[in-house]
Design a protein around this motif. Structure first.
Motif, mmCIF file in Angstrom:
data_model
loop_
_atom_site.group_PDB
_atom_site.id
_atom_site.type_symbol
_atom_site.label_atom_id
_atom_site.label_comp_id
_atom_site.label_asym_id
_atom_site.label_seq_id
_atom_site.Cartn_x
_atom_site.Cartn_y
_atom_site.Cartn_z
ATOM 1 N N VAL A 1 -32.294 -3.532 -18.699
ATOM 2 C CA VAL A 1 -32.810 -3.951 -17.395
ATOM 3 C C VAL A 1 -31.727 -4.636 -16.574
ATOM 4 O O VAL A 1 -31.543 -4.361 -15.376
ATOM 5 C CB VAL A 1 -34.031 -4.876 -17.577
ATOM 6 C CG1 VAL A 1 -34.451 -5.479 -16.245
ATOM 7 C CG2 VAL A 1 -35.186 -4.107 -18.192
ATOM 8 N N VAL A 2 -30.985 -5.537 -17.219
ATOM 9 C CA VAL A 2 -29.893 -6.232 -16.518
ATOM 10 C C VAL A 2 -28.828 -5.236 -16.057
ATOM 11 O O VAL A 2 -28.308 -5.326 -14.935
ATOM 12 C CB VAL A 2 -29.279 -7.305 -17.433
ATOM 13 C CG1 VAL A 2 -28.025 -7.902 -16.794
ATOM 14 C CG2 VAL A 2 -30.291 -8.400 -17.721
ATOM 15 N N LEU A 3 -28.512 -4.264 -16.921
ATOM 16 C CA LEU A 3 -27.522 -3.247 -16.553
ATOM 17 C C LEU A 3 -27.985 -2.435 -15.348
ATOM 18 O O LEU A 3 -27.202 -2.148 -14.432
ATOM 19 C CB LEU A 3 -27.276 -2.324 -17.740
ATOM 20 C CG LEU A 3 -26.298 -1.160 -17.505
ATOM 21 C CD1 LEU A 3 -24.917 -1.689 -17.161
ATOM 22 C CD2 LEU A 3 -26.236 -0.263 -18.730
ATOM 23 N N LEU A 4 -29.266 -2.080 -15.320
ATOM 24 C CA LEU A 4 -29.791 -1.325 -14.187
ATOM 25 C C LEU A 4 -29.746 -2.141 -12.905
ATOM 26 O O LEU A 4 -29.451 -1.615 -11.824
ATOM 27 C CB LEU A 4 -31.228 -0.877 -14.479
ATOM 28 C CG LEU A 4 -31.392 0.197 -15.556
ATOM 29 C CD1 LEU A 4 -32.874 0.462 -15.816
ATOM 30 C CD2 LEU A 4 -30.695 1.488 -15.140
ATOM 31 N N VAL A 5 -30.045 -3.433 -13.025
ATOM 32 C CA VAL A 5 -30.009 -4.296 -11.838
ATOM 33 C C VAL A 5 -28.597 -4.352 -11.262
ATOM 34 O O VAL A 5 -28.400 -4.275 -10.041
ATOM 35 C CB VAL A 5 -30.511 -5.706 -12.195
ATOM 36 C CG1 VAL A 5 -30.246 -6.684 -11.049
ATOM 37 C CG2 VAL A 5 -31.999 -5.669 -12.520
ATOM 38 N N TYR A 6 -27.600 -4.470 -12.141
ATOM 39 C CA TYR A 6 -26.222 -4.542 -11.660
ATOM 40 C C TYR A 6 -25.696 -3.178 -11.217
ATOM 41 O O TYR A 6 -24.837 -3.098 -10.320
ATOM 42 C CB TYR A 6 -25.315 -5.102 -12.764
ATOM 43 C CG TYR A 6 -25.315 -6.604 -12.838
ATOM 44 C CD1 TYR A 6 -24.439 -7.352 -12.073
ATOM 45 C CD2 TYR A 6 -26.212 -7.278 -13.654
ATOM 46 C CE1 TYR A 6 -24.441 -8.742 -12.132
ATOM 47 C CE2 TYR A 6 -26.229 -8.669 -13.721
ATOM 48 C CZ TYR A 6 -25.342 -9.391 -12.957
ATOM 49 O OH TYR A 6 -25.355 -10.754 -13.001
ATOM 50 N N ALA A 7 -26.175 -2.110 -11.829
ATOM 51 C CA ALA A 7 -25.665 -0.779 -11.497
ATOM 52 C C ALA A 7 -26.297 -0.195 -10.243
ATOM 53 O O ALA A 7 -25.707 0.693 -9.617
ATOM 54 C CB ALA A 7 -25.886 0.168 -12.677
ATOM 55 N N THR A 8 -27.474 -0.679 -9.865
ATOM 56 C CA THR A 8 -28.155 -0.110 -8.698
ATOM 57 C C THR A 8 -27.352 -0.226 -7.411
ATOM 58 O O THR A 8 -27.222 0.762 -6.680
ATOM 59 C CB THR A 8 -29.541 -0.764 -8.540
ATOM 60 O OG1 THR A 8 -30.327 -0.484 -9.705
ATOM 61 C CG2 THR A 8 -30.250 -0.235 -7.316
#
Length: 360
Positions: free
Chosen positions: A33-40
Protein backbone atom coordinates in the motif's frame (compact mmCIF):
# COMPACT_ATOMS: atom_id res chain seq x y z
CA UNK A 1 -13.63 -35.16 27.05
CA UNK A 2 -10.32 -36.38 25.75
CA UNK A 3 -11.42 -35.77 22.15
CA UNK A 4 -12.32 -32.18 23.05
CA UNK A 5 -8.90 -31.54 24.62
CA UNK A 6 -7.23 -32.97 21.53
CA UNK A 7 -9.23 -30.64 19.28
CA UNK A 8 -8.31 -27.60 21.36
CA UNK A 9 -4.65 -28.58 21.25
CA UNK A 10 -4.82 -28.91 17.47
CA UNK A 11 -6.44 -25.50 17.13
CA UNK A 12 -3.74 -23.95 19.31
CA UNK A 13 -0.96 -25.53 17.25
CA UNK A 14 -2.61 -24.39 14.01
CA UNK A 15 -2.96 -20.86 15.34
CA UNK A 16 0.70 -20.88 16.33
CA UNK A 17 1.72 -21.94 12.82
CA UNK A 18 -0.54 -19.36 11.15
CA UNK A 19 0.56 -16.44 13.32
CA UNK A 20 3.93 -15.87 11.54
CA UNK A 21 2.23 -16.19 8.15
CA UNK A 22 -0.46 -13.65 9.08
CA UNK A 23 2.18 -11.26 10.43
CA UNK A 24 4.22 -11.54 7.22
CA UNK A 25 1.12 -11.11 5.08
CA UNK A 26 0.07 -8.00 7.02
CA UNK A 27 3.50 -6.39 6.74
CA UNK A 28 3.63 -7.22 3.02
CA UNK A 29 0.20 -5.73 2.47
CA UNK A 30 1.12 -2.51 4.30
CA UNK A 31 4.38 -2.25 2.35
CA UNK A 32 2.48 -2.72 -0.92
CA UNK A 33 0.00 0.00 0.00
CA UNK A 34 2.80 2.41 0.90
CA UNK A 35 4.61 1.57 -2.34
CA UNK A 36 1.46 2.27 -4.36
CA UNK A 37 0.96 5.59 -2.59
CA UNK A 38 4.50 6.68 -3.44
CA UNK A 39 4.42 5.26 -6.98
CA UNK A 40 1.12 6.84 -8.00
CA UNK A 41 2.45 10.41 -8.49
CA UNK A 42 5.42 9.14 -10.53
CA UNK A 43 3.12 6.96 -12.65
CA UNK A 44 0.79 9.89 -13.26
CA UNK A 45 3.80 12.06 -14.14
CA UNK A 46 4.99 9.53 -16.72
CA UNK A 47 1.51 9.13 -18.23
CA UNK A 48 1.04 12.91 -18.44
CA UNK A 49 4.41 13.30 -20.14
CA UNK A 50 3.12 11.13 -23.00
CA UNK A 51 -0.08 13.11 -23.57
CA UNK A 52 -0.64 16.23 -25.63
CA UNK A 53 -2.10 19.52 -24.50
CA UNK A 54 -5.59 19.07 -25.90
CA UNK A 55 -6.08 15.63 -24.35
CA UNK A 56 -5.01 16.80 -20.88
CA UNK A 57 -7.78 19.40 -20.87
CA UNK A 58 -10.44 17.06 -22.25
CA UNK A 59 -12.75 15.78 -19.47
CA UNK A 60 -13.75 12.77 -21.60
CA UNK A 61 -10.16 11.67 -22.29
CA UNK A 62 -8.73 8.60 -20.50
CA UNK A 63 -6.99 9.55 -17.29
CA UNK A 64 -4.56 6.67 -16.88
CA UNK A 65 -3.17 6.23 -20.40
CA UNK A 66 -2.18 8.54 -23.26
CA UNK A 67 -4.75 8.58 -26.02
CA UNK A 68 -5.88 10.32 -29.16
CA UNK A 69 -9.44 10.60 -30.51
CA UNK A 70 -10.16 8.19 -33.34
CA UNK A 71 -11.22 9.78 -36.62
CA UNK A 72 -12.72 8.51 -39.86
CA UNK A 73 -12.29 9.98 -43.32
CA UNK A 74 -15.52 10.33 -45.29
CA UNK A 75 -15.79 12.10 -48.64
CA UNK A 76 -12.43 13.76 -48.16
CA UNK A 77 -13.05 15.07 -44.64
CA UNK A 78 -12.08 13.78 -41.20
CA UNK A 79 -14.88 13.11 -38.73
CA UNK A 80 -14.61 11.97 -35.08
CA UNK A 81 -15.83 8.57 -33.97
CA UNK A 82 -18.25 8.28 -31.05
CA UNK A 83 -19.56 5.34 -29.04
CA UNK A 84 -23.22 5.44 -30.02
CA UNK A 85 -25.76 3.32 -28.10
CA UNK A 86 -28.03 1.36 -30.45
CA UNK A 87 -30.38 -1.60 -30.27
CA UNK A 88 -27.42 -3.84 -31.19
CA UNK A 89 -25.21 -2.38 -28.47
CA UNK A 90 -22.61 0.37 -28.62
CA UNK A 91 -21.37 1.16 -32.11
CA UNK A 92 -18.45 3.35 -33.16
CA UNK A 93 -19.88 5.76 -35.72
CA UNK A 94 -18.50 8.90 -37.30
CA UNK A 95 -20.41 12.08 -36.54
CA UNK A 96 -21.04 13.81 -39.87
CA UNK A 97 -23.99 16.12 -39.20
CA UNK A 98 -24.39 17.65 -35.75
CA UNK A 99 -27.84 18.46 -34.42
CA UNK A 100 -29.39 19.34 -31.09
CA UNK A 101 -31.78 16.38 -30.81
CA UNK A 102 -30.96 14.42 -33.97
CA UNK A 103 -27.57 13.89 -35.67
CA UNK A 104 -26.27 12.10 -38.72
CA UNK A 105 -23.67 9.33 -38.40
CA UNK A 106 -21.75 7.11 -40.79
CA UNK A 107 -20.92 3.51 -39.92
CA UNK A 108 -17.26 2.98 -40.96
CA UNK A 109 -17.94 -0.74 -41.41
CA UNK A 110 -20.97 -0.13 -43.62
CA UNK A 111 -20.52 3.09 -45.56
CA UNK A 112 -22.93 1.96 -48.27
CA UNK A 113 -25.79 2.29 -45.77
CA UNK A 114 -25.35 6.06 -46.04
CA UNK A 115 -26.22 8.59 -43.38
CA UNK A 116 -27.76 7.12 -40.23
CA UNK A 117 -30.13 9.37 -38.32
CA UNK A 118 -29.70 9.00 -34.57
CA UNK A 119 -31.96 10.66 -32.06
CA UNK A 120 -30.25 12.05 -29.00
CA UNK A 121 -27.72 14.63 -27.90
CA UNK A 122 -24.37 13.91 -29.49
CA UNK A 123 -22.56 15.99 -26.85
CA UNK A 124 -23.42 13.34 -24.26
CA UNK A 125 -21.69 10.61 -26.27
CA UNK A 126 -18.21 9.38 -25.36
CA UNK A 127 -15.58 9.77 -28.08
CA UNK A 128 -13.63 6.75 -29.26
CA UNK A 129 -9.98 6.75 -28.17
CA UNK A 130 -6.85 4.92 -29.25
CA UNK A 131 -3.55 4.46 -27.41
CA UNK A 132 -1.18 7.12 -28.72
CA UNK A 133 1.89 8.08 -26.63
CA UNK A 134 3.49 11.37 -27.68
CA UNK A 135 7.20 10.55 -27.45
CA UNK A 136 8.00 13.85 -29.18
CA UNK A 137 7.29 15.60 -25.85
CA UNK A 138 10.72 14.57 -24.61
CA UNK A 139 12.85 16.08 -27.40
CA UNK A 140 10.65 19.19 -27.35
CA UNK A 141 11.19 19.55 -23.58
CA UNK A 142 14.92 18.94 -24.06
CA UNK A 143 15.08 21.79 -26.58
CA UNK A 144 13.01 24.23 -24.54
CA UNK A 145 14.90 23.45 -21.36
CA UNK A 146 18.32 23.50 -23.04
CA UNK A 147 18.72 20.29 -21.07
CA UNK A 148 22.33 19.57 -22.00
CA UNK A 149 23.59 22.88 -20.63
CA UNK A 150 21.42 22.64 -17.50
CA UNK A 151 22.60 19.08 -16.90
CA UNK A 152 26.23 20.24 -16.90
CA UNK A 153 25.37 23.08 -14.51
CA UNK A 154 23.59 20.71 -12.13
CA UNK A 155 26.51 18.28 -12.18
CA UNK A 156 29.01 21.06 -11.40
CA UNK A 157 26.98 22.37 -8.46
CA UNK A 158 26.11 18.90 -7.15
CA UNK A 159 29.42 17.06 -7.54
CA UNK A 160 31.61 19.90 -6.22
CA UNK A 161 29.15 20.55 -3.40
CA UNK A 162 29.13 16.87 -2.39
CA UNK A 163 32.93 16.73 -2.36
CA UNK A 164 33.13 19.89 -0.27
CA UNK A 165 30.50 18.64 2.17
CA UNK A 166 32.17 15.27 2.68
CA UNK A 167 35.70 16.64 3.12
CA UNK A 168 34.74 19.45 5.50
CA UNK A 169 32.18 17.46 7.50
CA UNK A 170 34.56 14.53 7.99
CA UNK A 171 37.36 16.81 9.20
CA UNK A 172 35.14 18.75 11.60
CA UNK A 173 33.48 15.58 12.92
CA UNK A 174 36.92 14.02 13.44
CA UNK A 175 37.97 17.02 15.48
CA UNK A 176 34.91 16.84 17.70
CA UNK A 177 35.17 13.05 18.10
CA UNK A 178 38.87 12.61 18.78
CA UNK A 179 40.35 15.82 20.24
CA UNK A 180 39.87 17.20 23.72
CA UNK A 181 39.85 20.99 23.70
CA UNK A 182 38.51 23.33 26.41
CA UNK A 183 34.98 24.42 25.50
CA UNK A 184 34.62 21.70 22.87
CA UNK A 185 31.14 20.72 24.03
CA UNK A 186 30.03 24.35 23.95
CA UNK A 187 31.31 24.73 20.38
CA UNK A 188 29.56 21.55 19.39
CA UNK A 189 26.30 22.77 20.97
CA UNK A 190 26.62 26.05 19.07
CA UNK A 191 27.20 24.12 15.86
CA UNK A 192 24.09 21.99 16.38
CA UNK A 193 22.18 25.14 17.33
CA UNK A 194 22.68 26.46 13.81
CA UNK A 195 20.25 23.78 12.65
CA UNK A 196 17.50 25.77 14.36
CA UNK A 197 18.18 28.85 12.24
CA UNK A 198 15.70 29.11 9.35
CA UNK A 199 17.36 29.36 5.98
CA UNK A 200 15.43 32.55 5.21
CA UNK A 201 17.10 34.45 8.06
CA UNK A 202 20.53 34.10 6.46
CA UNK A 203 19.46 35.06 2.94
CA UNK A 204 19.64 38.85 3.27
CA UNK A 205 23.12 39.10 4.87
CA UNK A 206 24.52 36.36 2.64
CA UNK A 207 23.11 37.92 -0.51
CA UNK A 208 24.49 41.32 0.48
CA UNK A 209 27.92 39.82 1.18
CA UNK A 210 28.05 37.82 -2.05
CA UNK A 211 26.91 40.88 -3.97
CA UNK A 212 29.71 42.96 -2.47
CA UNK A 213 32.38 40.50 -3.58
CA UNK A 214 30.82 40.01 -7.02
CA UNK A 215 29.63 36.42 -6.68
CA UNK A 216 26.00 36.98 -7.71
CA UNK A 217 25.35 35.25 -11.02
CA UNK A 218 28.17 32.72 -10.50
CA UNK A 219 28.45 29.21 -9.07
CA UNK A 220 30.51 30.34 -6.08
CA UNK A 221 27.63 31.05 -3.62
CA UNK A 222 26.31 27.55 -4.33
CA UNK A 223 29.66 25.78 -3.98
CA UNK A 224 31.93 27.53 -1.46
CA UNK A 225 29.59 27.29 1.60
CA UNK A 226 29.66 23.49 1.33
CA UNK A 227 33.39 23.51 2.13
CA UNK A 228 32.56 24.80 5.64
CA UNK A 229 30.79 21.63 6.81
CA UNK A 230 27.16 20.82 7.41
CA UNK A 231 26.00 20.73 11.02
CA UNK A 232 23.67 17.76 10.54
CA UNK A 233 26.29 15.66 8.78
CA UNK A 234 28.92 16.64 11.35
CA UNK A 235 26.61 15.38 14.07
CA UNK A 236 26.02 12.06 12.30
CA UNK A 237 29.70 11.49 11.52
CA UNK A 238 30.86 12.56 14.97
CA UNK A 239 28.47 10.13 16.63
CA UNK A 240 29.73 7.36 14.36
CA UNK A 241 33.41 8.19 14.88
CA UNK A 242 32.91 8.00 18.64
CA UNK A 243 31.81 4.37 18.32
CA UNK A 244 35.15 3.41 16.78
CA UNK A 245 37.82 2.07 19.11
CA UNK A 246 40.60 4.46 20.15
CA UNK A 247 43.10 1.66 20.71
CA UNK A 248 44.12 1.53 17.06
CA UNK A 249 44.49 5.32 17.02
CA UNK A 250 46.79 5.24 20.04
CA UNK A 251 48.86 2.44 18.52
CA UNK A 252 49.26 4.46 15.33
CA UNK A 253 50.29 7.55 17.32
CA UNK A 254 52.95 5.53 19.11
CA UNK A 255 54.28 4.50 15.69
CA UNK A 256 54.51 8.17 14.72
CA UNK A 257 51.32 8.62 12.71
CA UNK A 258 49.97 12.16 12.52
CA UNK A 259 46.30 13.00 13.17
CA UNK A 260 45.78 13.46 9.41
CA UNK A 261 47.26 10.01 8.72
CA UNK A 262 45.08 8.45 11.39
CA UNK A 263 42.01 10.06 9.85
CA UNK A 264 42.88 9.03 6.31
CA UNK A 265 44.21 5.52 6.93
CA UNK A 266 42.15 4.40 9.95
CA UNK A 267 38.98 6.41 10.48
CA UNK A 268 37.88 6.90 6.88
CA UNK A 269 38.22 3.22 5.79
CA UNK A 270 36.10 2.13 8.76
CA UNK A 271 33.48 4.79 8.06
CA UNK A 272 32.98 4.43 4.32
CA UNK A 273 29.31 3.33 4.54
CA UNK A 274 28.41 6.33 6.70
CA UNK A 275 30.48 8.75 4.61
CA UNK A 276 28.87 7.40 1.44
CA UNK A 277 25.43 7.85 2.99
CA UNK A 278 26.23 11.47 3.83
CA UNK A 279 27.45 12.06 0.28
CA UNK A 280 24.33 10.51 -1.25
CA UNK A 281 21.97 12.49 0.95
CA UNK A 282 23.76 15.69 -0.01
CA UNK A 283 23.70 14.68 -3.69
CA UNK A 284 19.92 14.26 -3.68
CA UNK A 285 19.46 17.54 -1.80
CA UNK A 286 21.63 19.58 -4.16
CA UNK A 287 20.19 17.98 -7.30
CA UNK A 288 16.62 19.00 -6.47
CA UNK A 289 17.42 22.33 -4.77
CA UNK A 290 16.08 25.33 -6.66
CA UNK A 291 15.92 27.82 -3.77
CA UNK A 292 19.62 28.73 -3.76
CA UNK A 293 19.97 28.87 -7.56
CA UNK A 294 16.82 31.01 -7.79
CA UNK A 295 18.38 33.46 -5.34
CA UNK A 296 21.84 33.72 -6.85
CA UNK A 297 21.42 32.70 -10.51
CA UNK A 298 18.16 34.40 -11.46
CA UNK A 299 20.08 36.91 -13.62
CA UNK A 300 22.30 34.23 -15.21
CA UNK A 301 20.06 31.82 -17.19
CA UNK A 302 23.07 30.14 -18.82
CA UNK A 303 24.26 28.94 -15.37
CA UNK A 304 20.94 27.77 -13.97
CA UNK A 305 20.60 24.06 -12.99
CA UNK A 306 17.84 21.70 -14.03
CA UNK A 307 15.71 22.19 -10.90
CA UNK A 308 15.46 25.96 -11.38
CA UNK A 309 14.84 25.66 -15.10
CA UNK A 310 12.04 23.19 -14.45
CA UNK A 311 10.41 25.75 -12.17
CA UNK A 312 10.67 28.45 -14.82
CA UNK A 313 9.35 26.03 -17.45
CA UNK A 314 6.33 25.30 -15.32
CA UNK A 315 5.67 29.00 -14.70
CA UNK A 316 6.35 30.09 -18.25
CA UNK A 317 4.43 27.26 -19.92
CA UNK A 318 1.96 26.44 -17.17
CA UNK A 319 -0.71 25.43 -19.65
CA UNK A 320 1.57 22.76 -21.12
CA UNK A 321 1.93 20.28 -18.25
CA UNK A 322 2.89 17.49 -20.64
CA UNK A 323 6.18 19.29 -21.41
CA UNK A 324 6.80 20.04 -17.73
CA UNK A 325 6.26 16.40 -16.79
CA UNK A 326 8.44 15.16 -19.66
CA UNK A 327 11.27 17.41 -18.47
CA UNK A 328 10.73 16.23 -14.88
CA UNK A 329 11.00 12.60 -15.95
CA UNK A 330 14.32 13.31 -17.69
CA UNK A 331 15.58 15.16 -14.60
CA UNK A 332 14.72 12.12 -12.44
CA UNK A 333 16.75 9.65 -14.49
CA UNK A 334 20.18 10.38 -13.00
CA UNK A 335 19.06 10.47 -9.31
CA UNK A 336 17.10 7.26 -9.89
CA UNK A 337 20.15 5.51 -11.35
CA UNK A 338 22.31 6.73 -8.46
CA UNK A 339 19.77 5.52 -5.93
CA UNK A 340 19.40 2.09 -7.51
CA UNK A 341 23.17 1.63 -7.61
CA UNK A 342 23.76 2.82 -4.04
CA UNK A 343 20.68 1.78 -2.07
CA UNK A 344 22.62 -1.07 -0.47
CA UNK A 345 25.25 1.42 0.74
CA UNK A 346 22.59 3.73 2.17
CA UNK A 347 20.88 0.90 4.05
CA UNK A 348 24.20 -0.41 5.32
CA UNK A 349 25.23 3.02 6.59
CA UNK A 350 21.92 3.59 8.37
CA UNK A 351 21.99 0.08 9.87
CA UNK A 352 25.56 0.44 11.14
CA UNK A 353 24.86 3.83 12.65
CA UNK A 354 21.68 2.60 14.33
CA UNK A 355 23.36 -0.54 15.67
CA UNK A 356 26.32 1.35 17.07
CA UNK A 357 24.09 4.06 18.55
CA UNK A 358 21.95 1.47 20.33
CA UNK A 359 25.02 -0.36 21.52
CA UNK A 360 26.56 2.82 22.82
Amino acid sequence: MQMRDFSLADNGALAGRLRPFLLTATVTLLATVVLLVYATPISYMFVTSLKNETIIGDPFAPLFWPAQPVGFEYEGEEYPLYNVPTEDGNQQWALVEKGRQQSGFIDPNNQSAGLIEWEGRWRELNPAWRFSPQWTNFPESWERLDFGNKLVNSLIITVVGVVGTIVSSVMVAYGFARFRVPGLNIMFALLIGTLLLPREILNVPLFAFYNQIGWIGTFWPLIVPHFFANALYVFLLRQYFRTLSRDVDEAAMIDGASPAQILWHLIVPQSLPMIATVGLLQFFFLWRDFYGPALYLAAAPERQPIALKLLSLGLGFGFEPHLVQAASIMALVLPLIVFLLTQRTILEGVAIFGRNSVGK
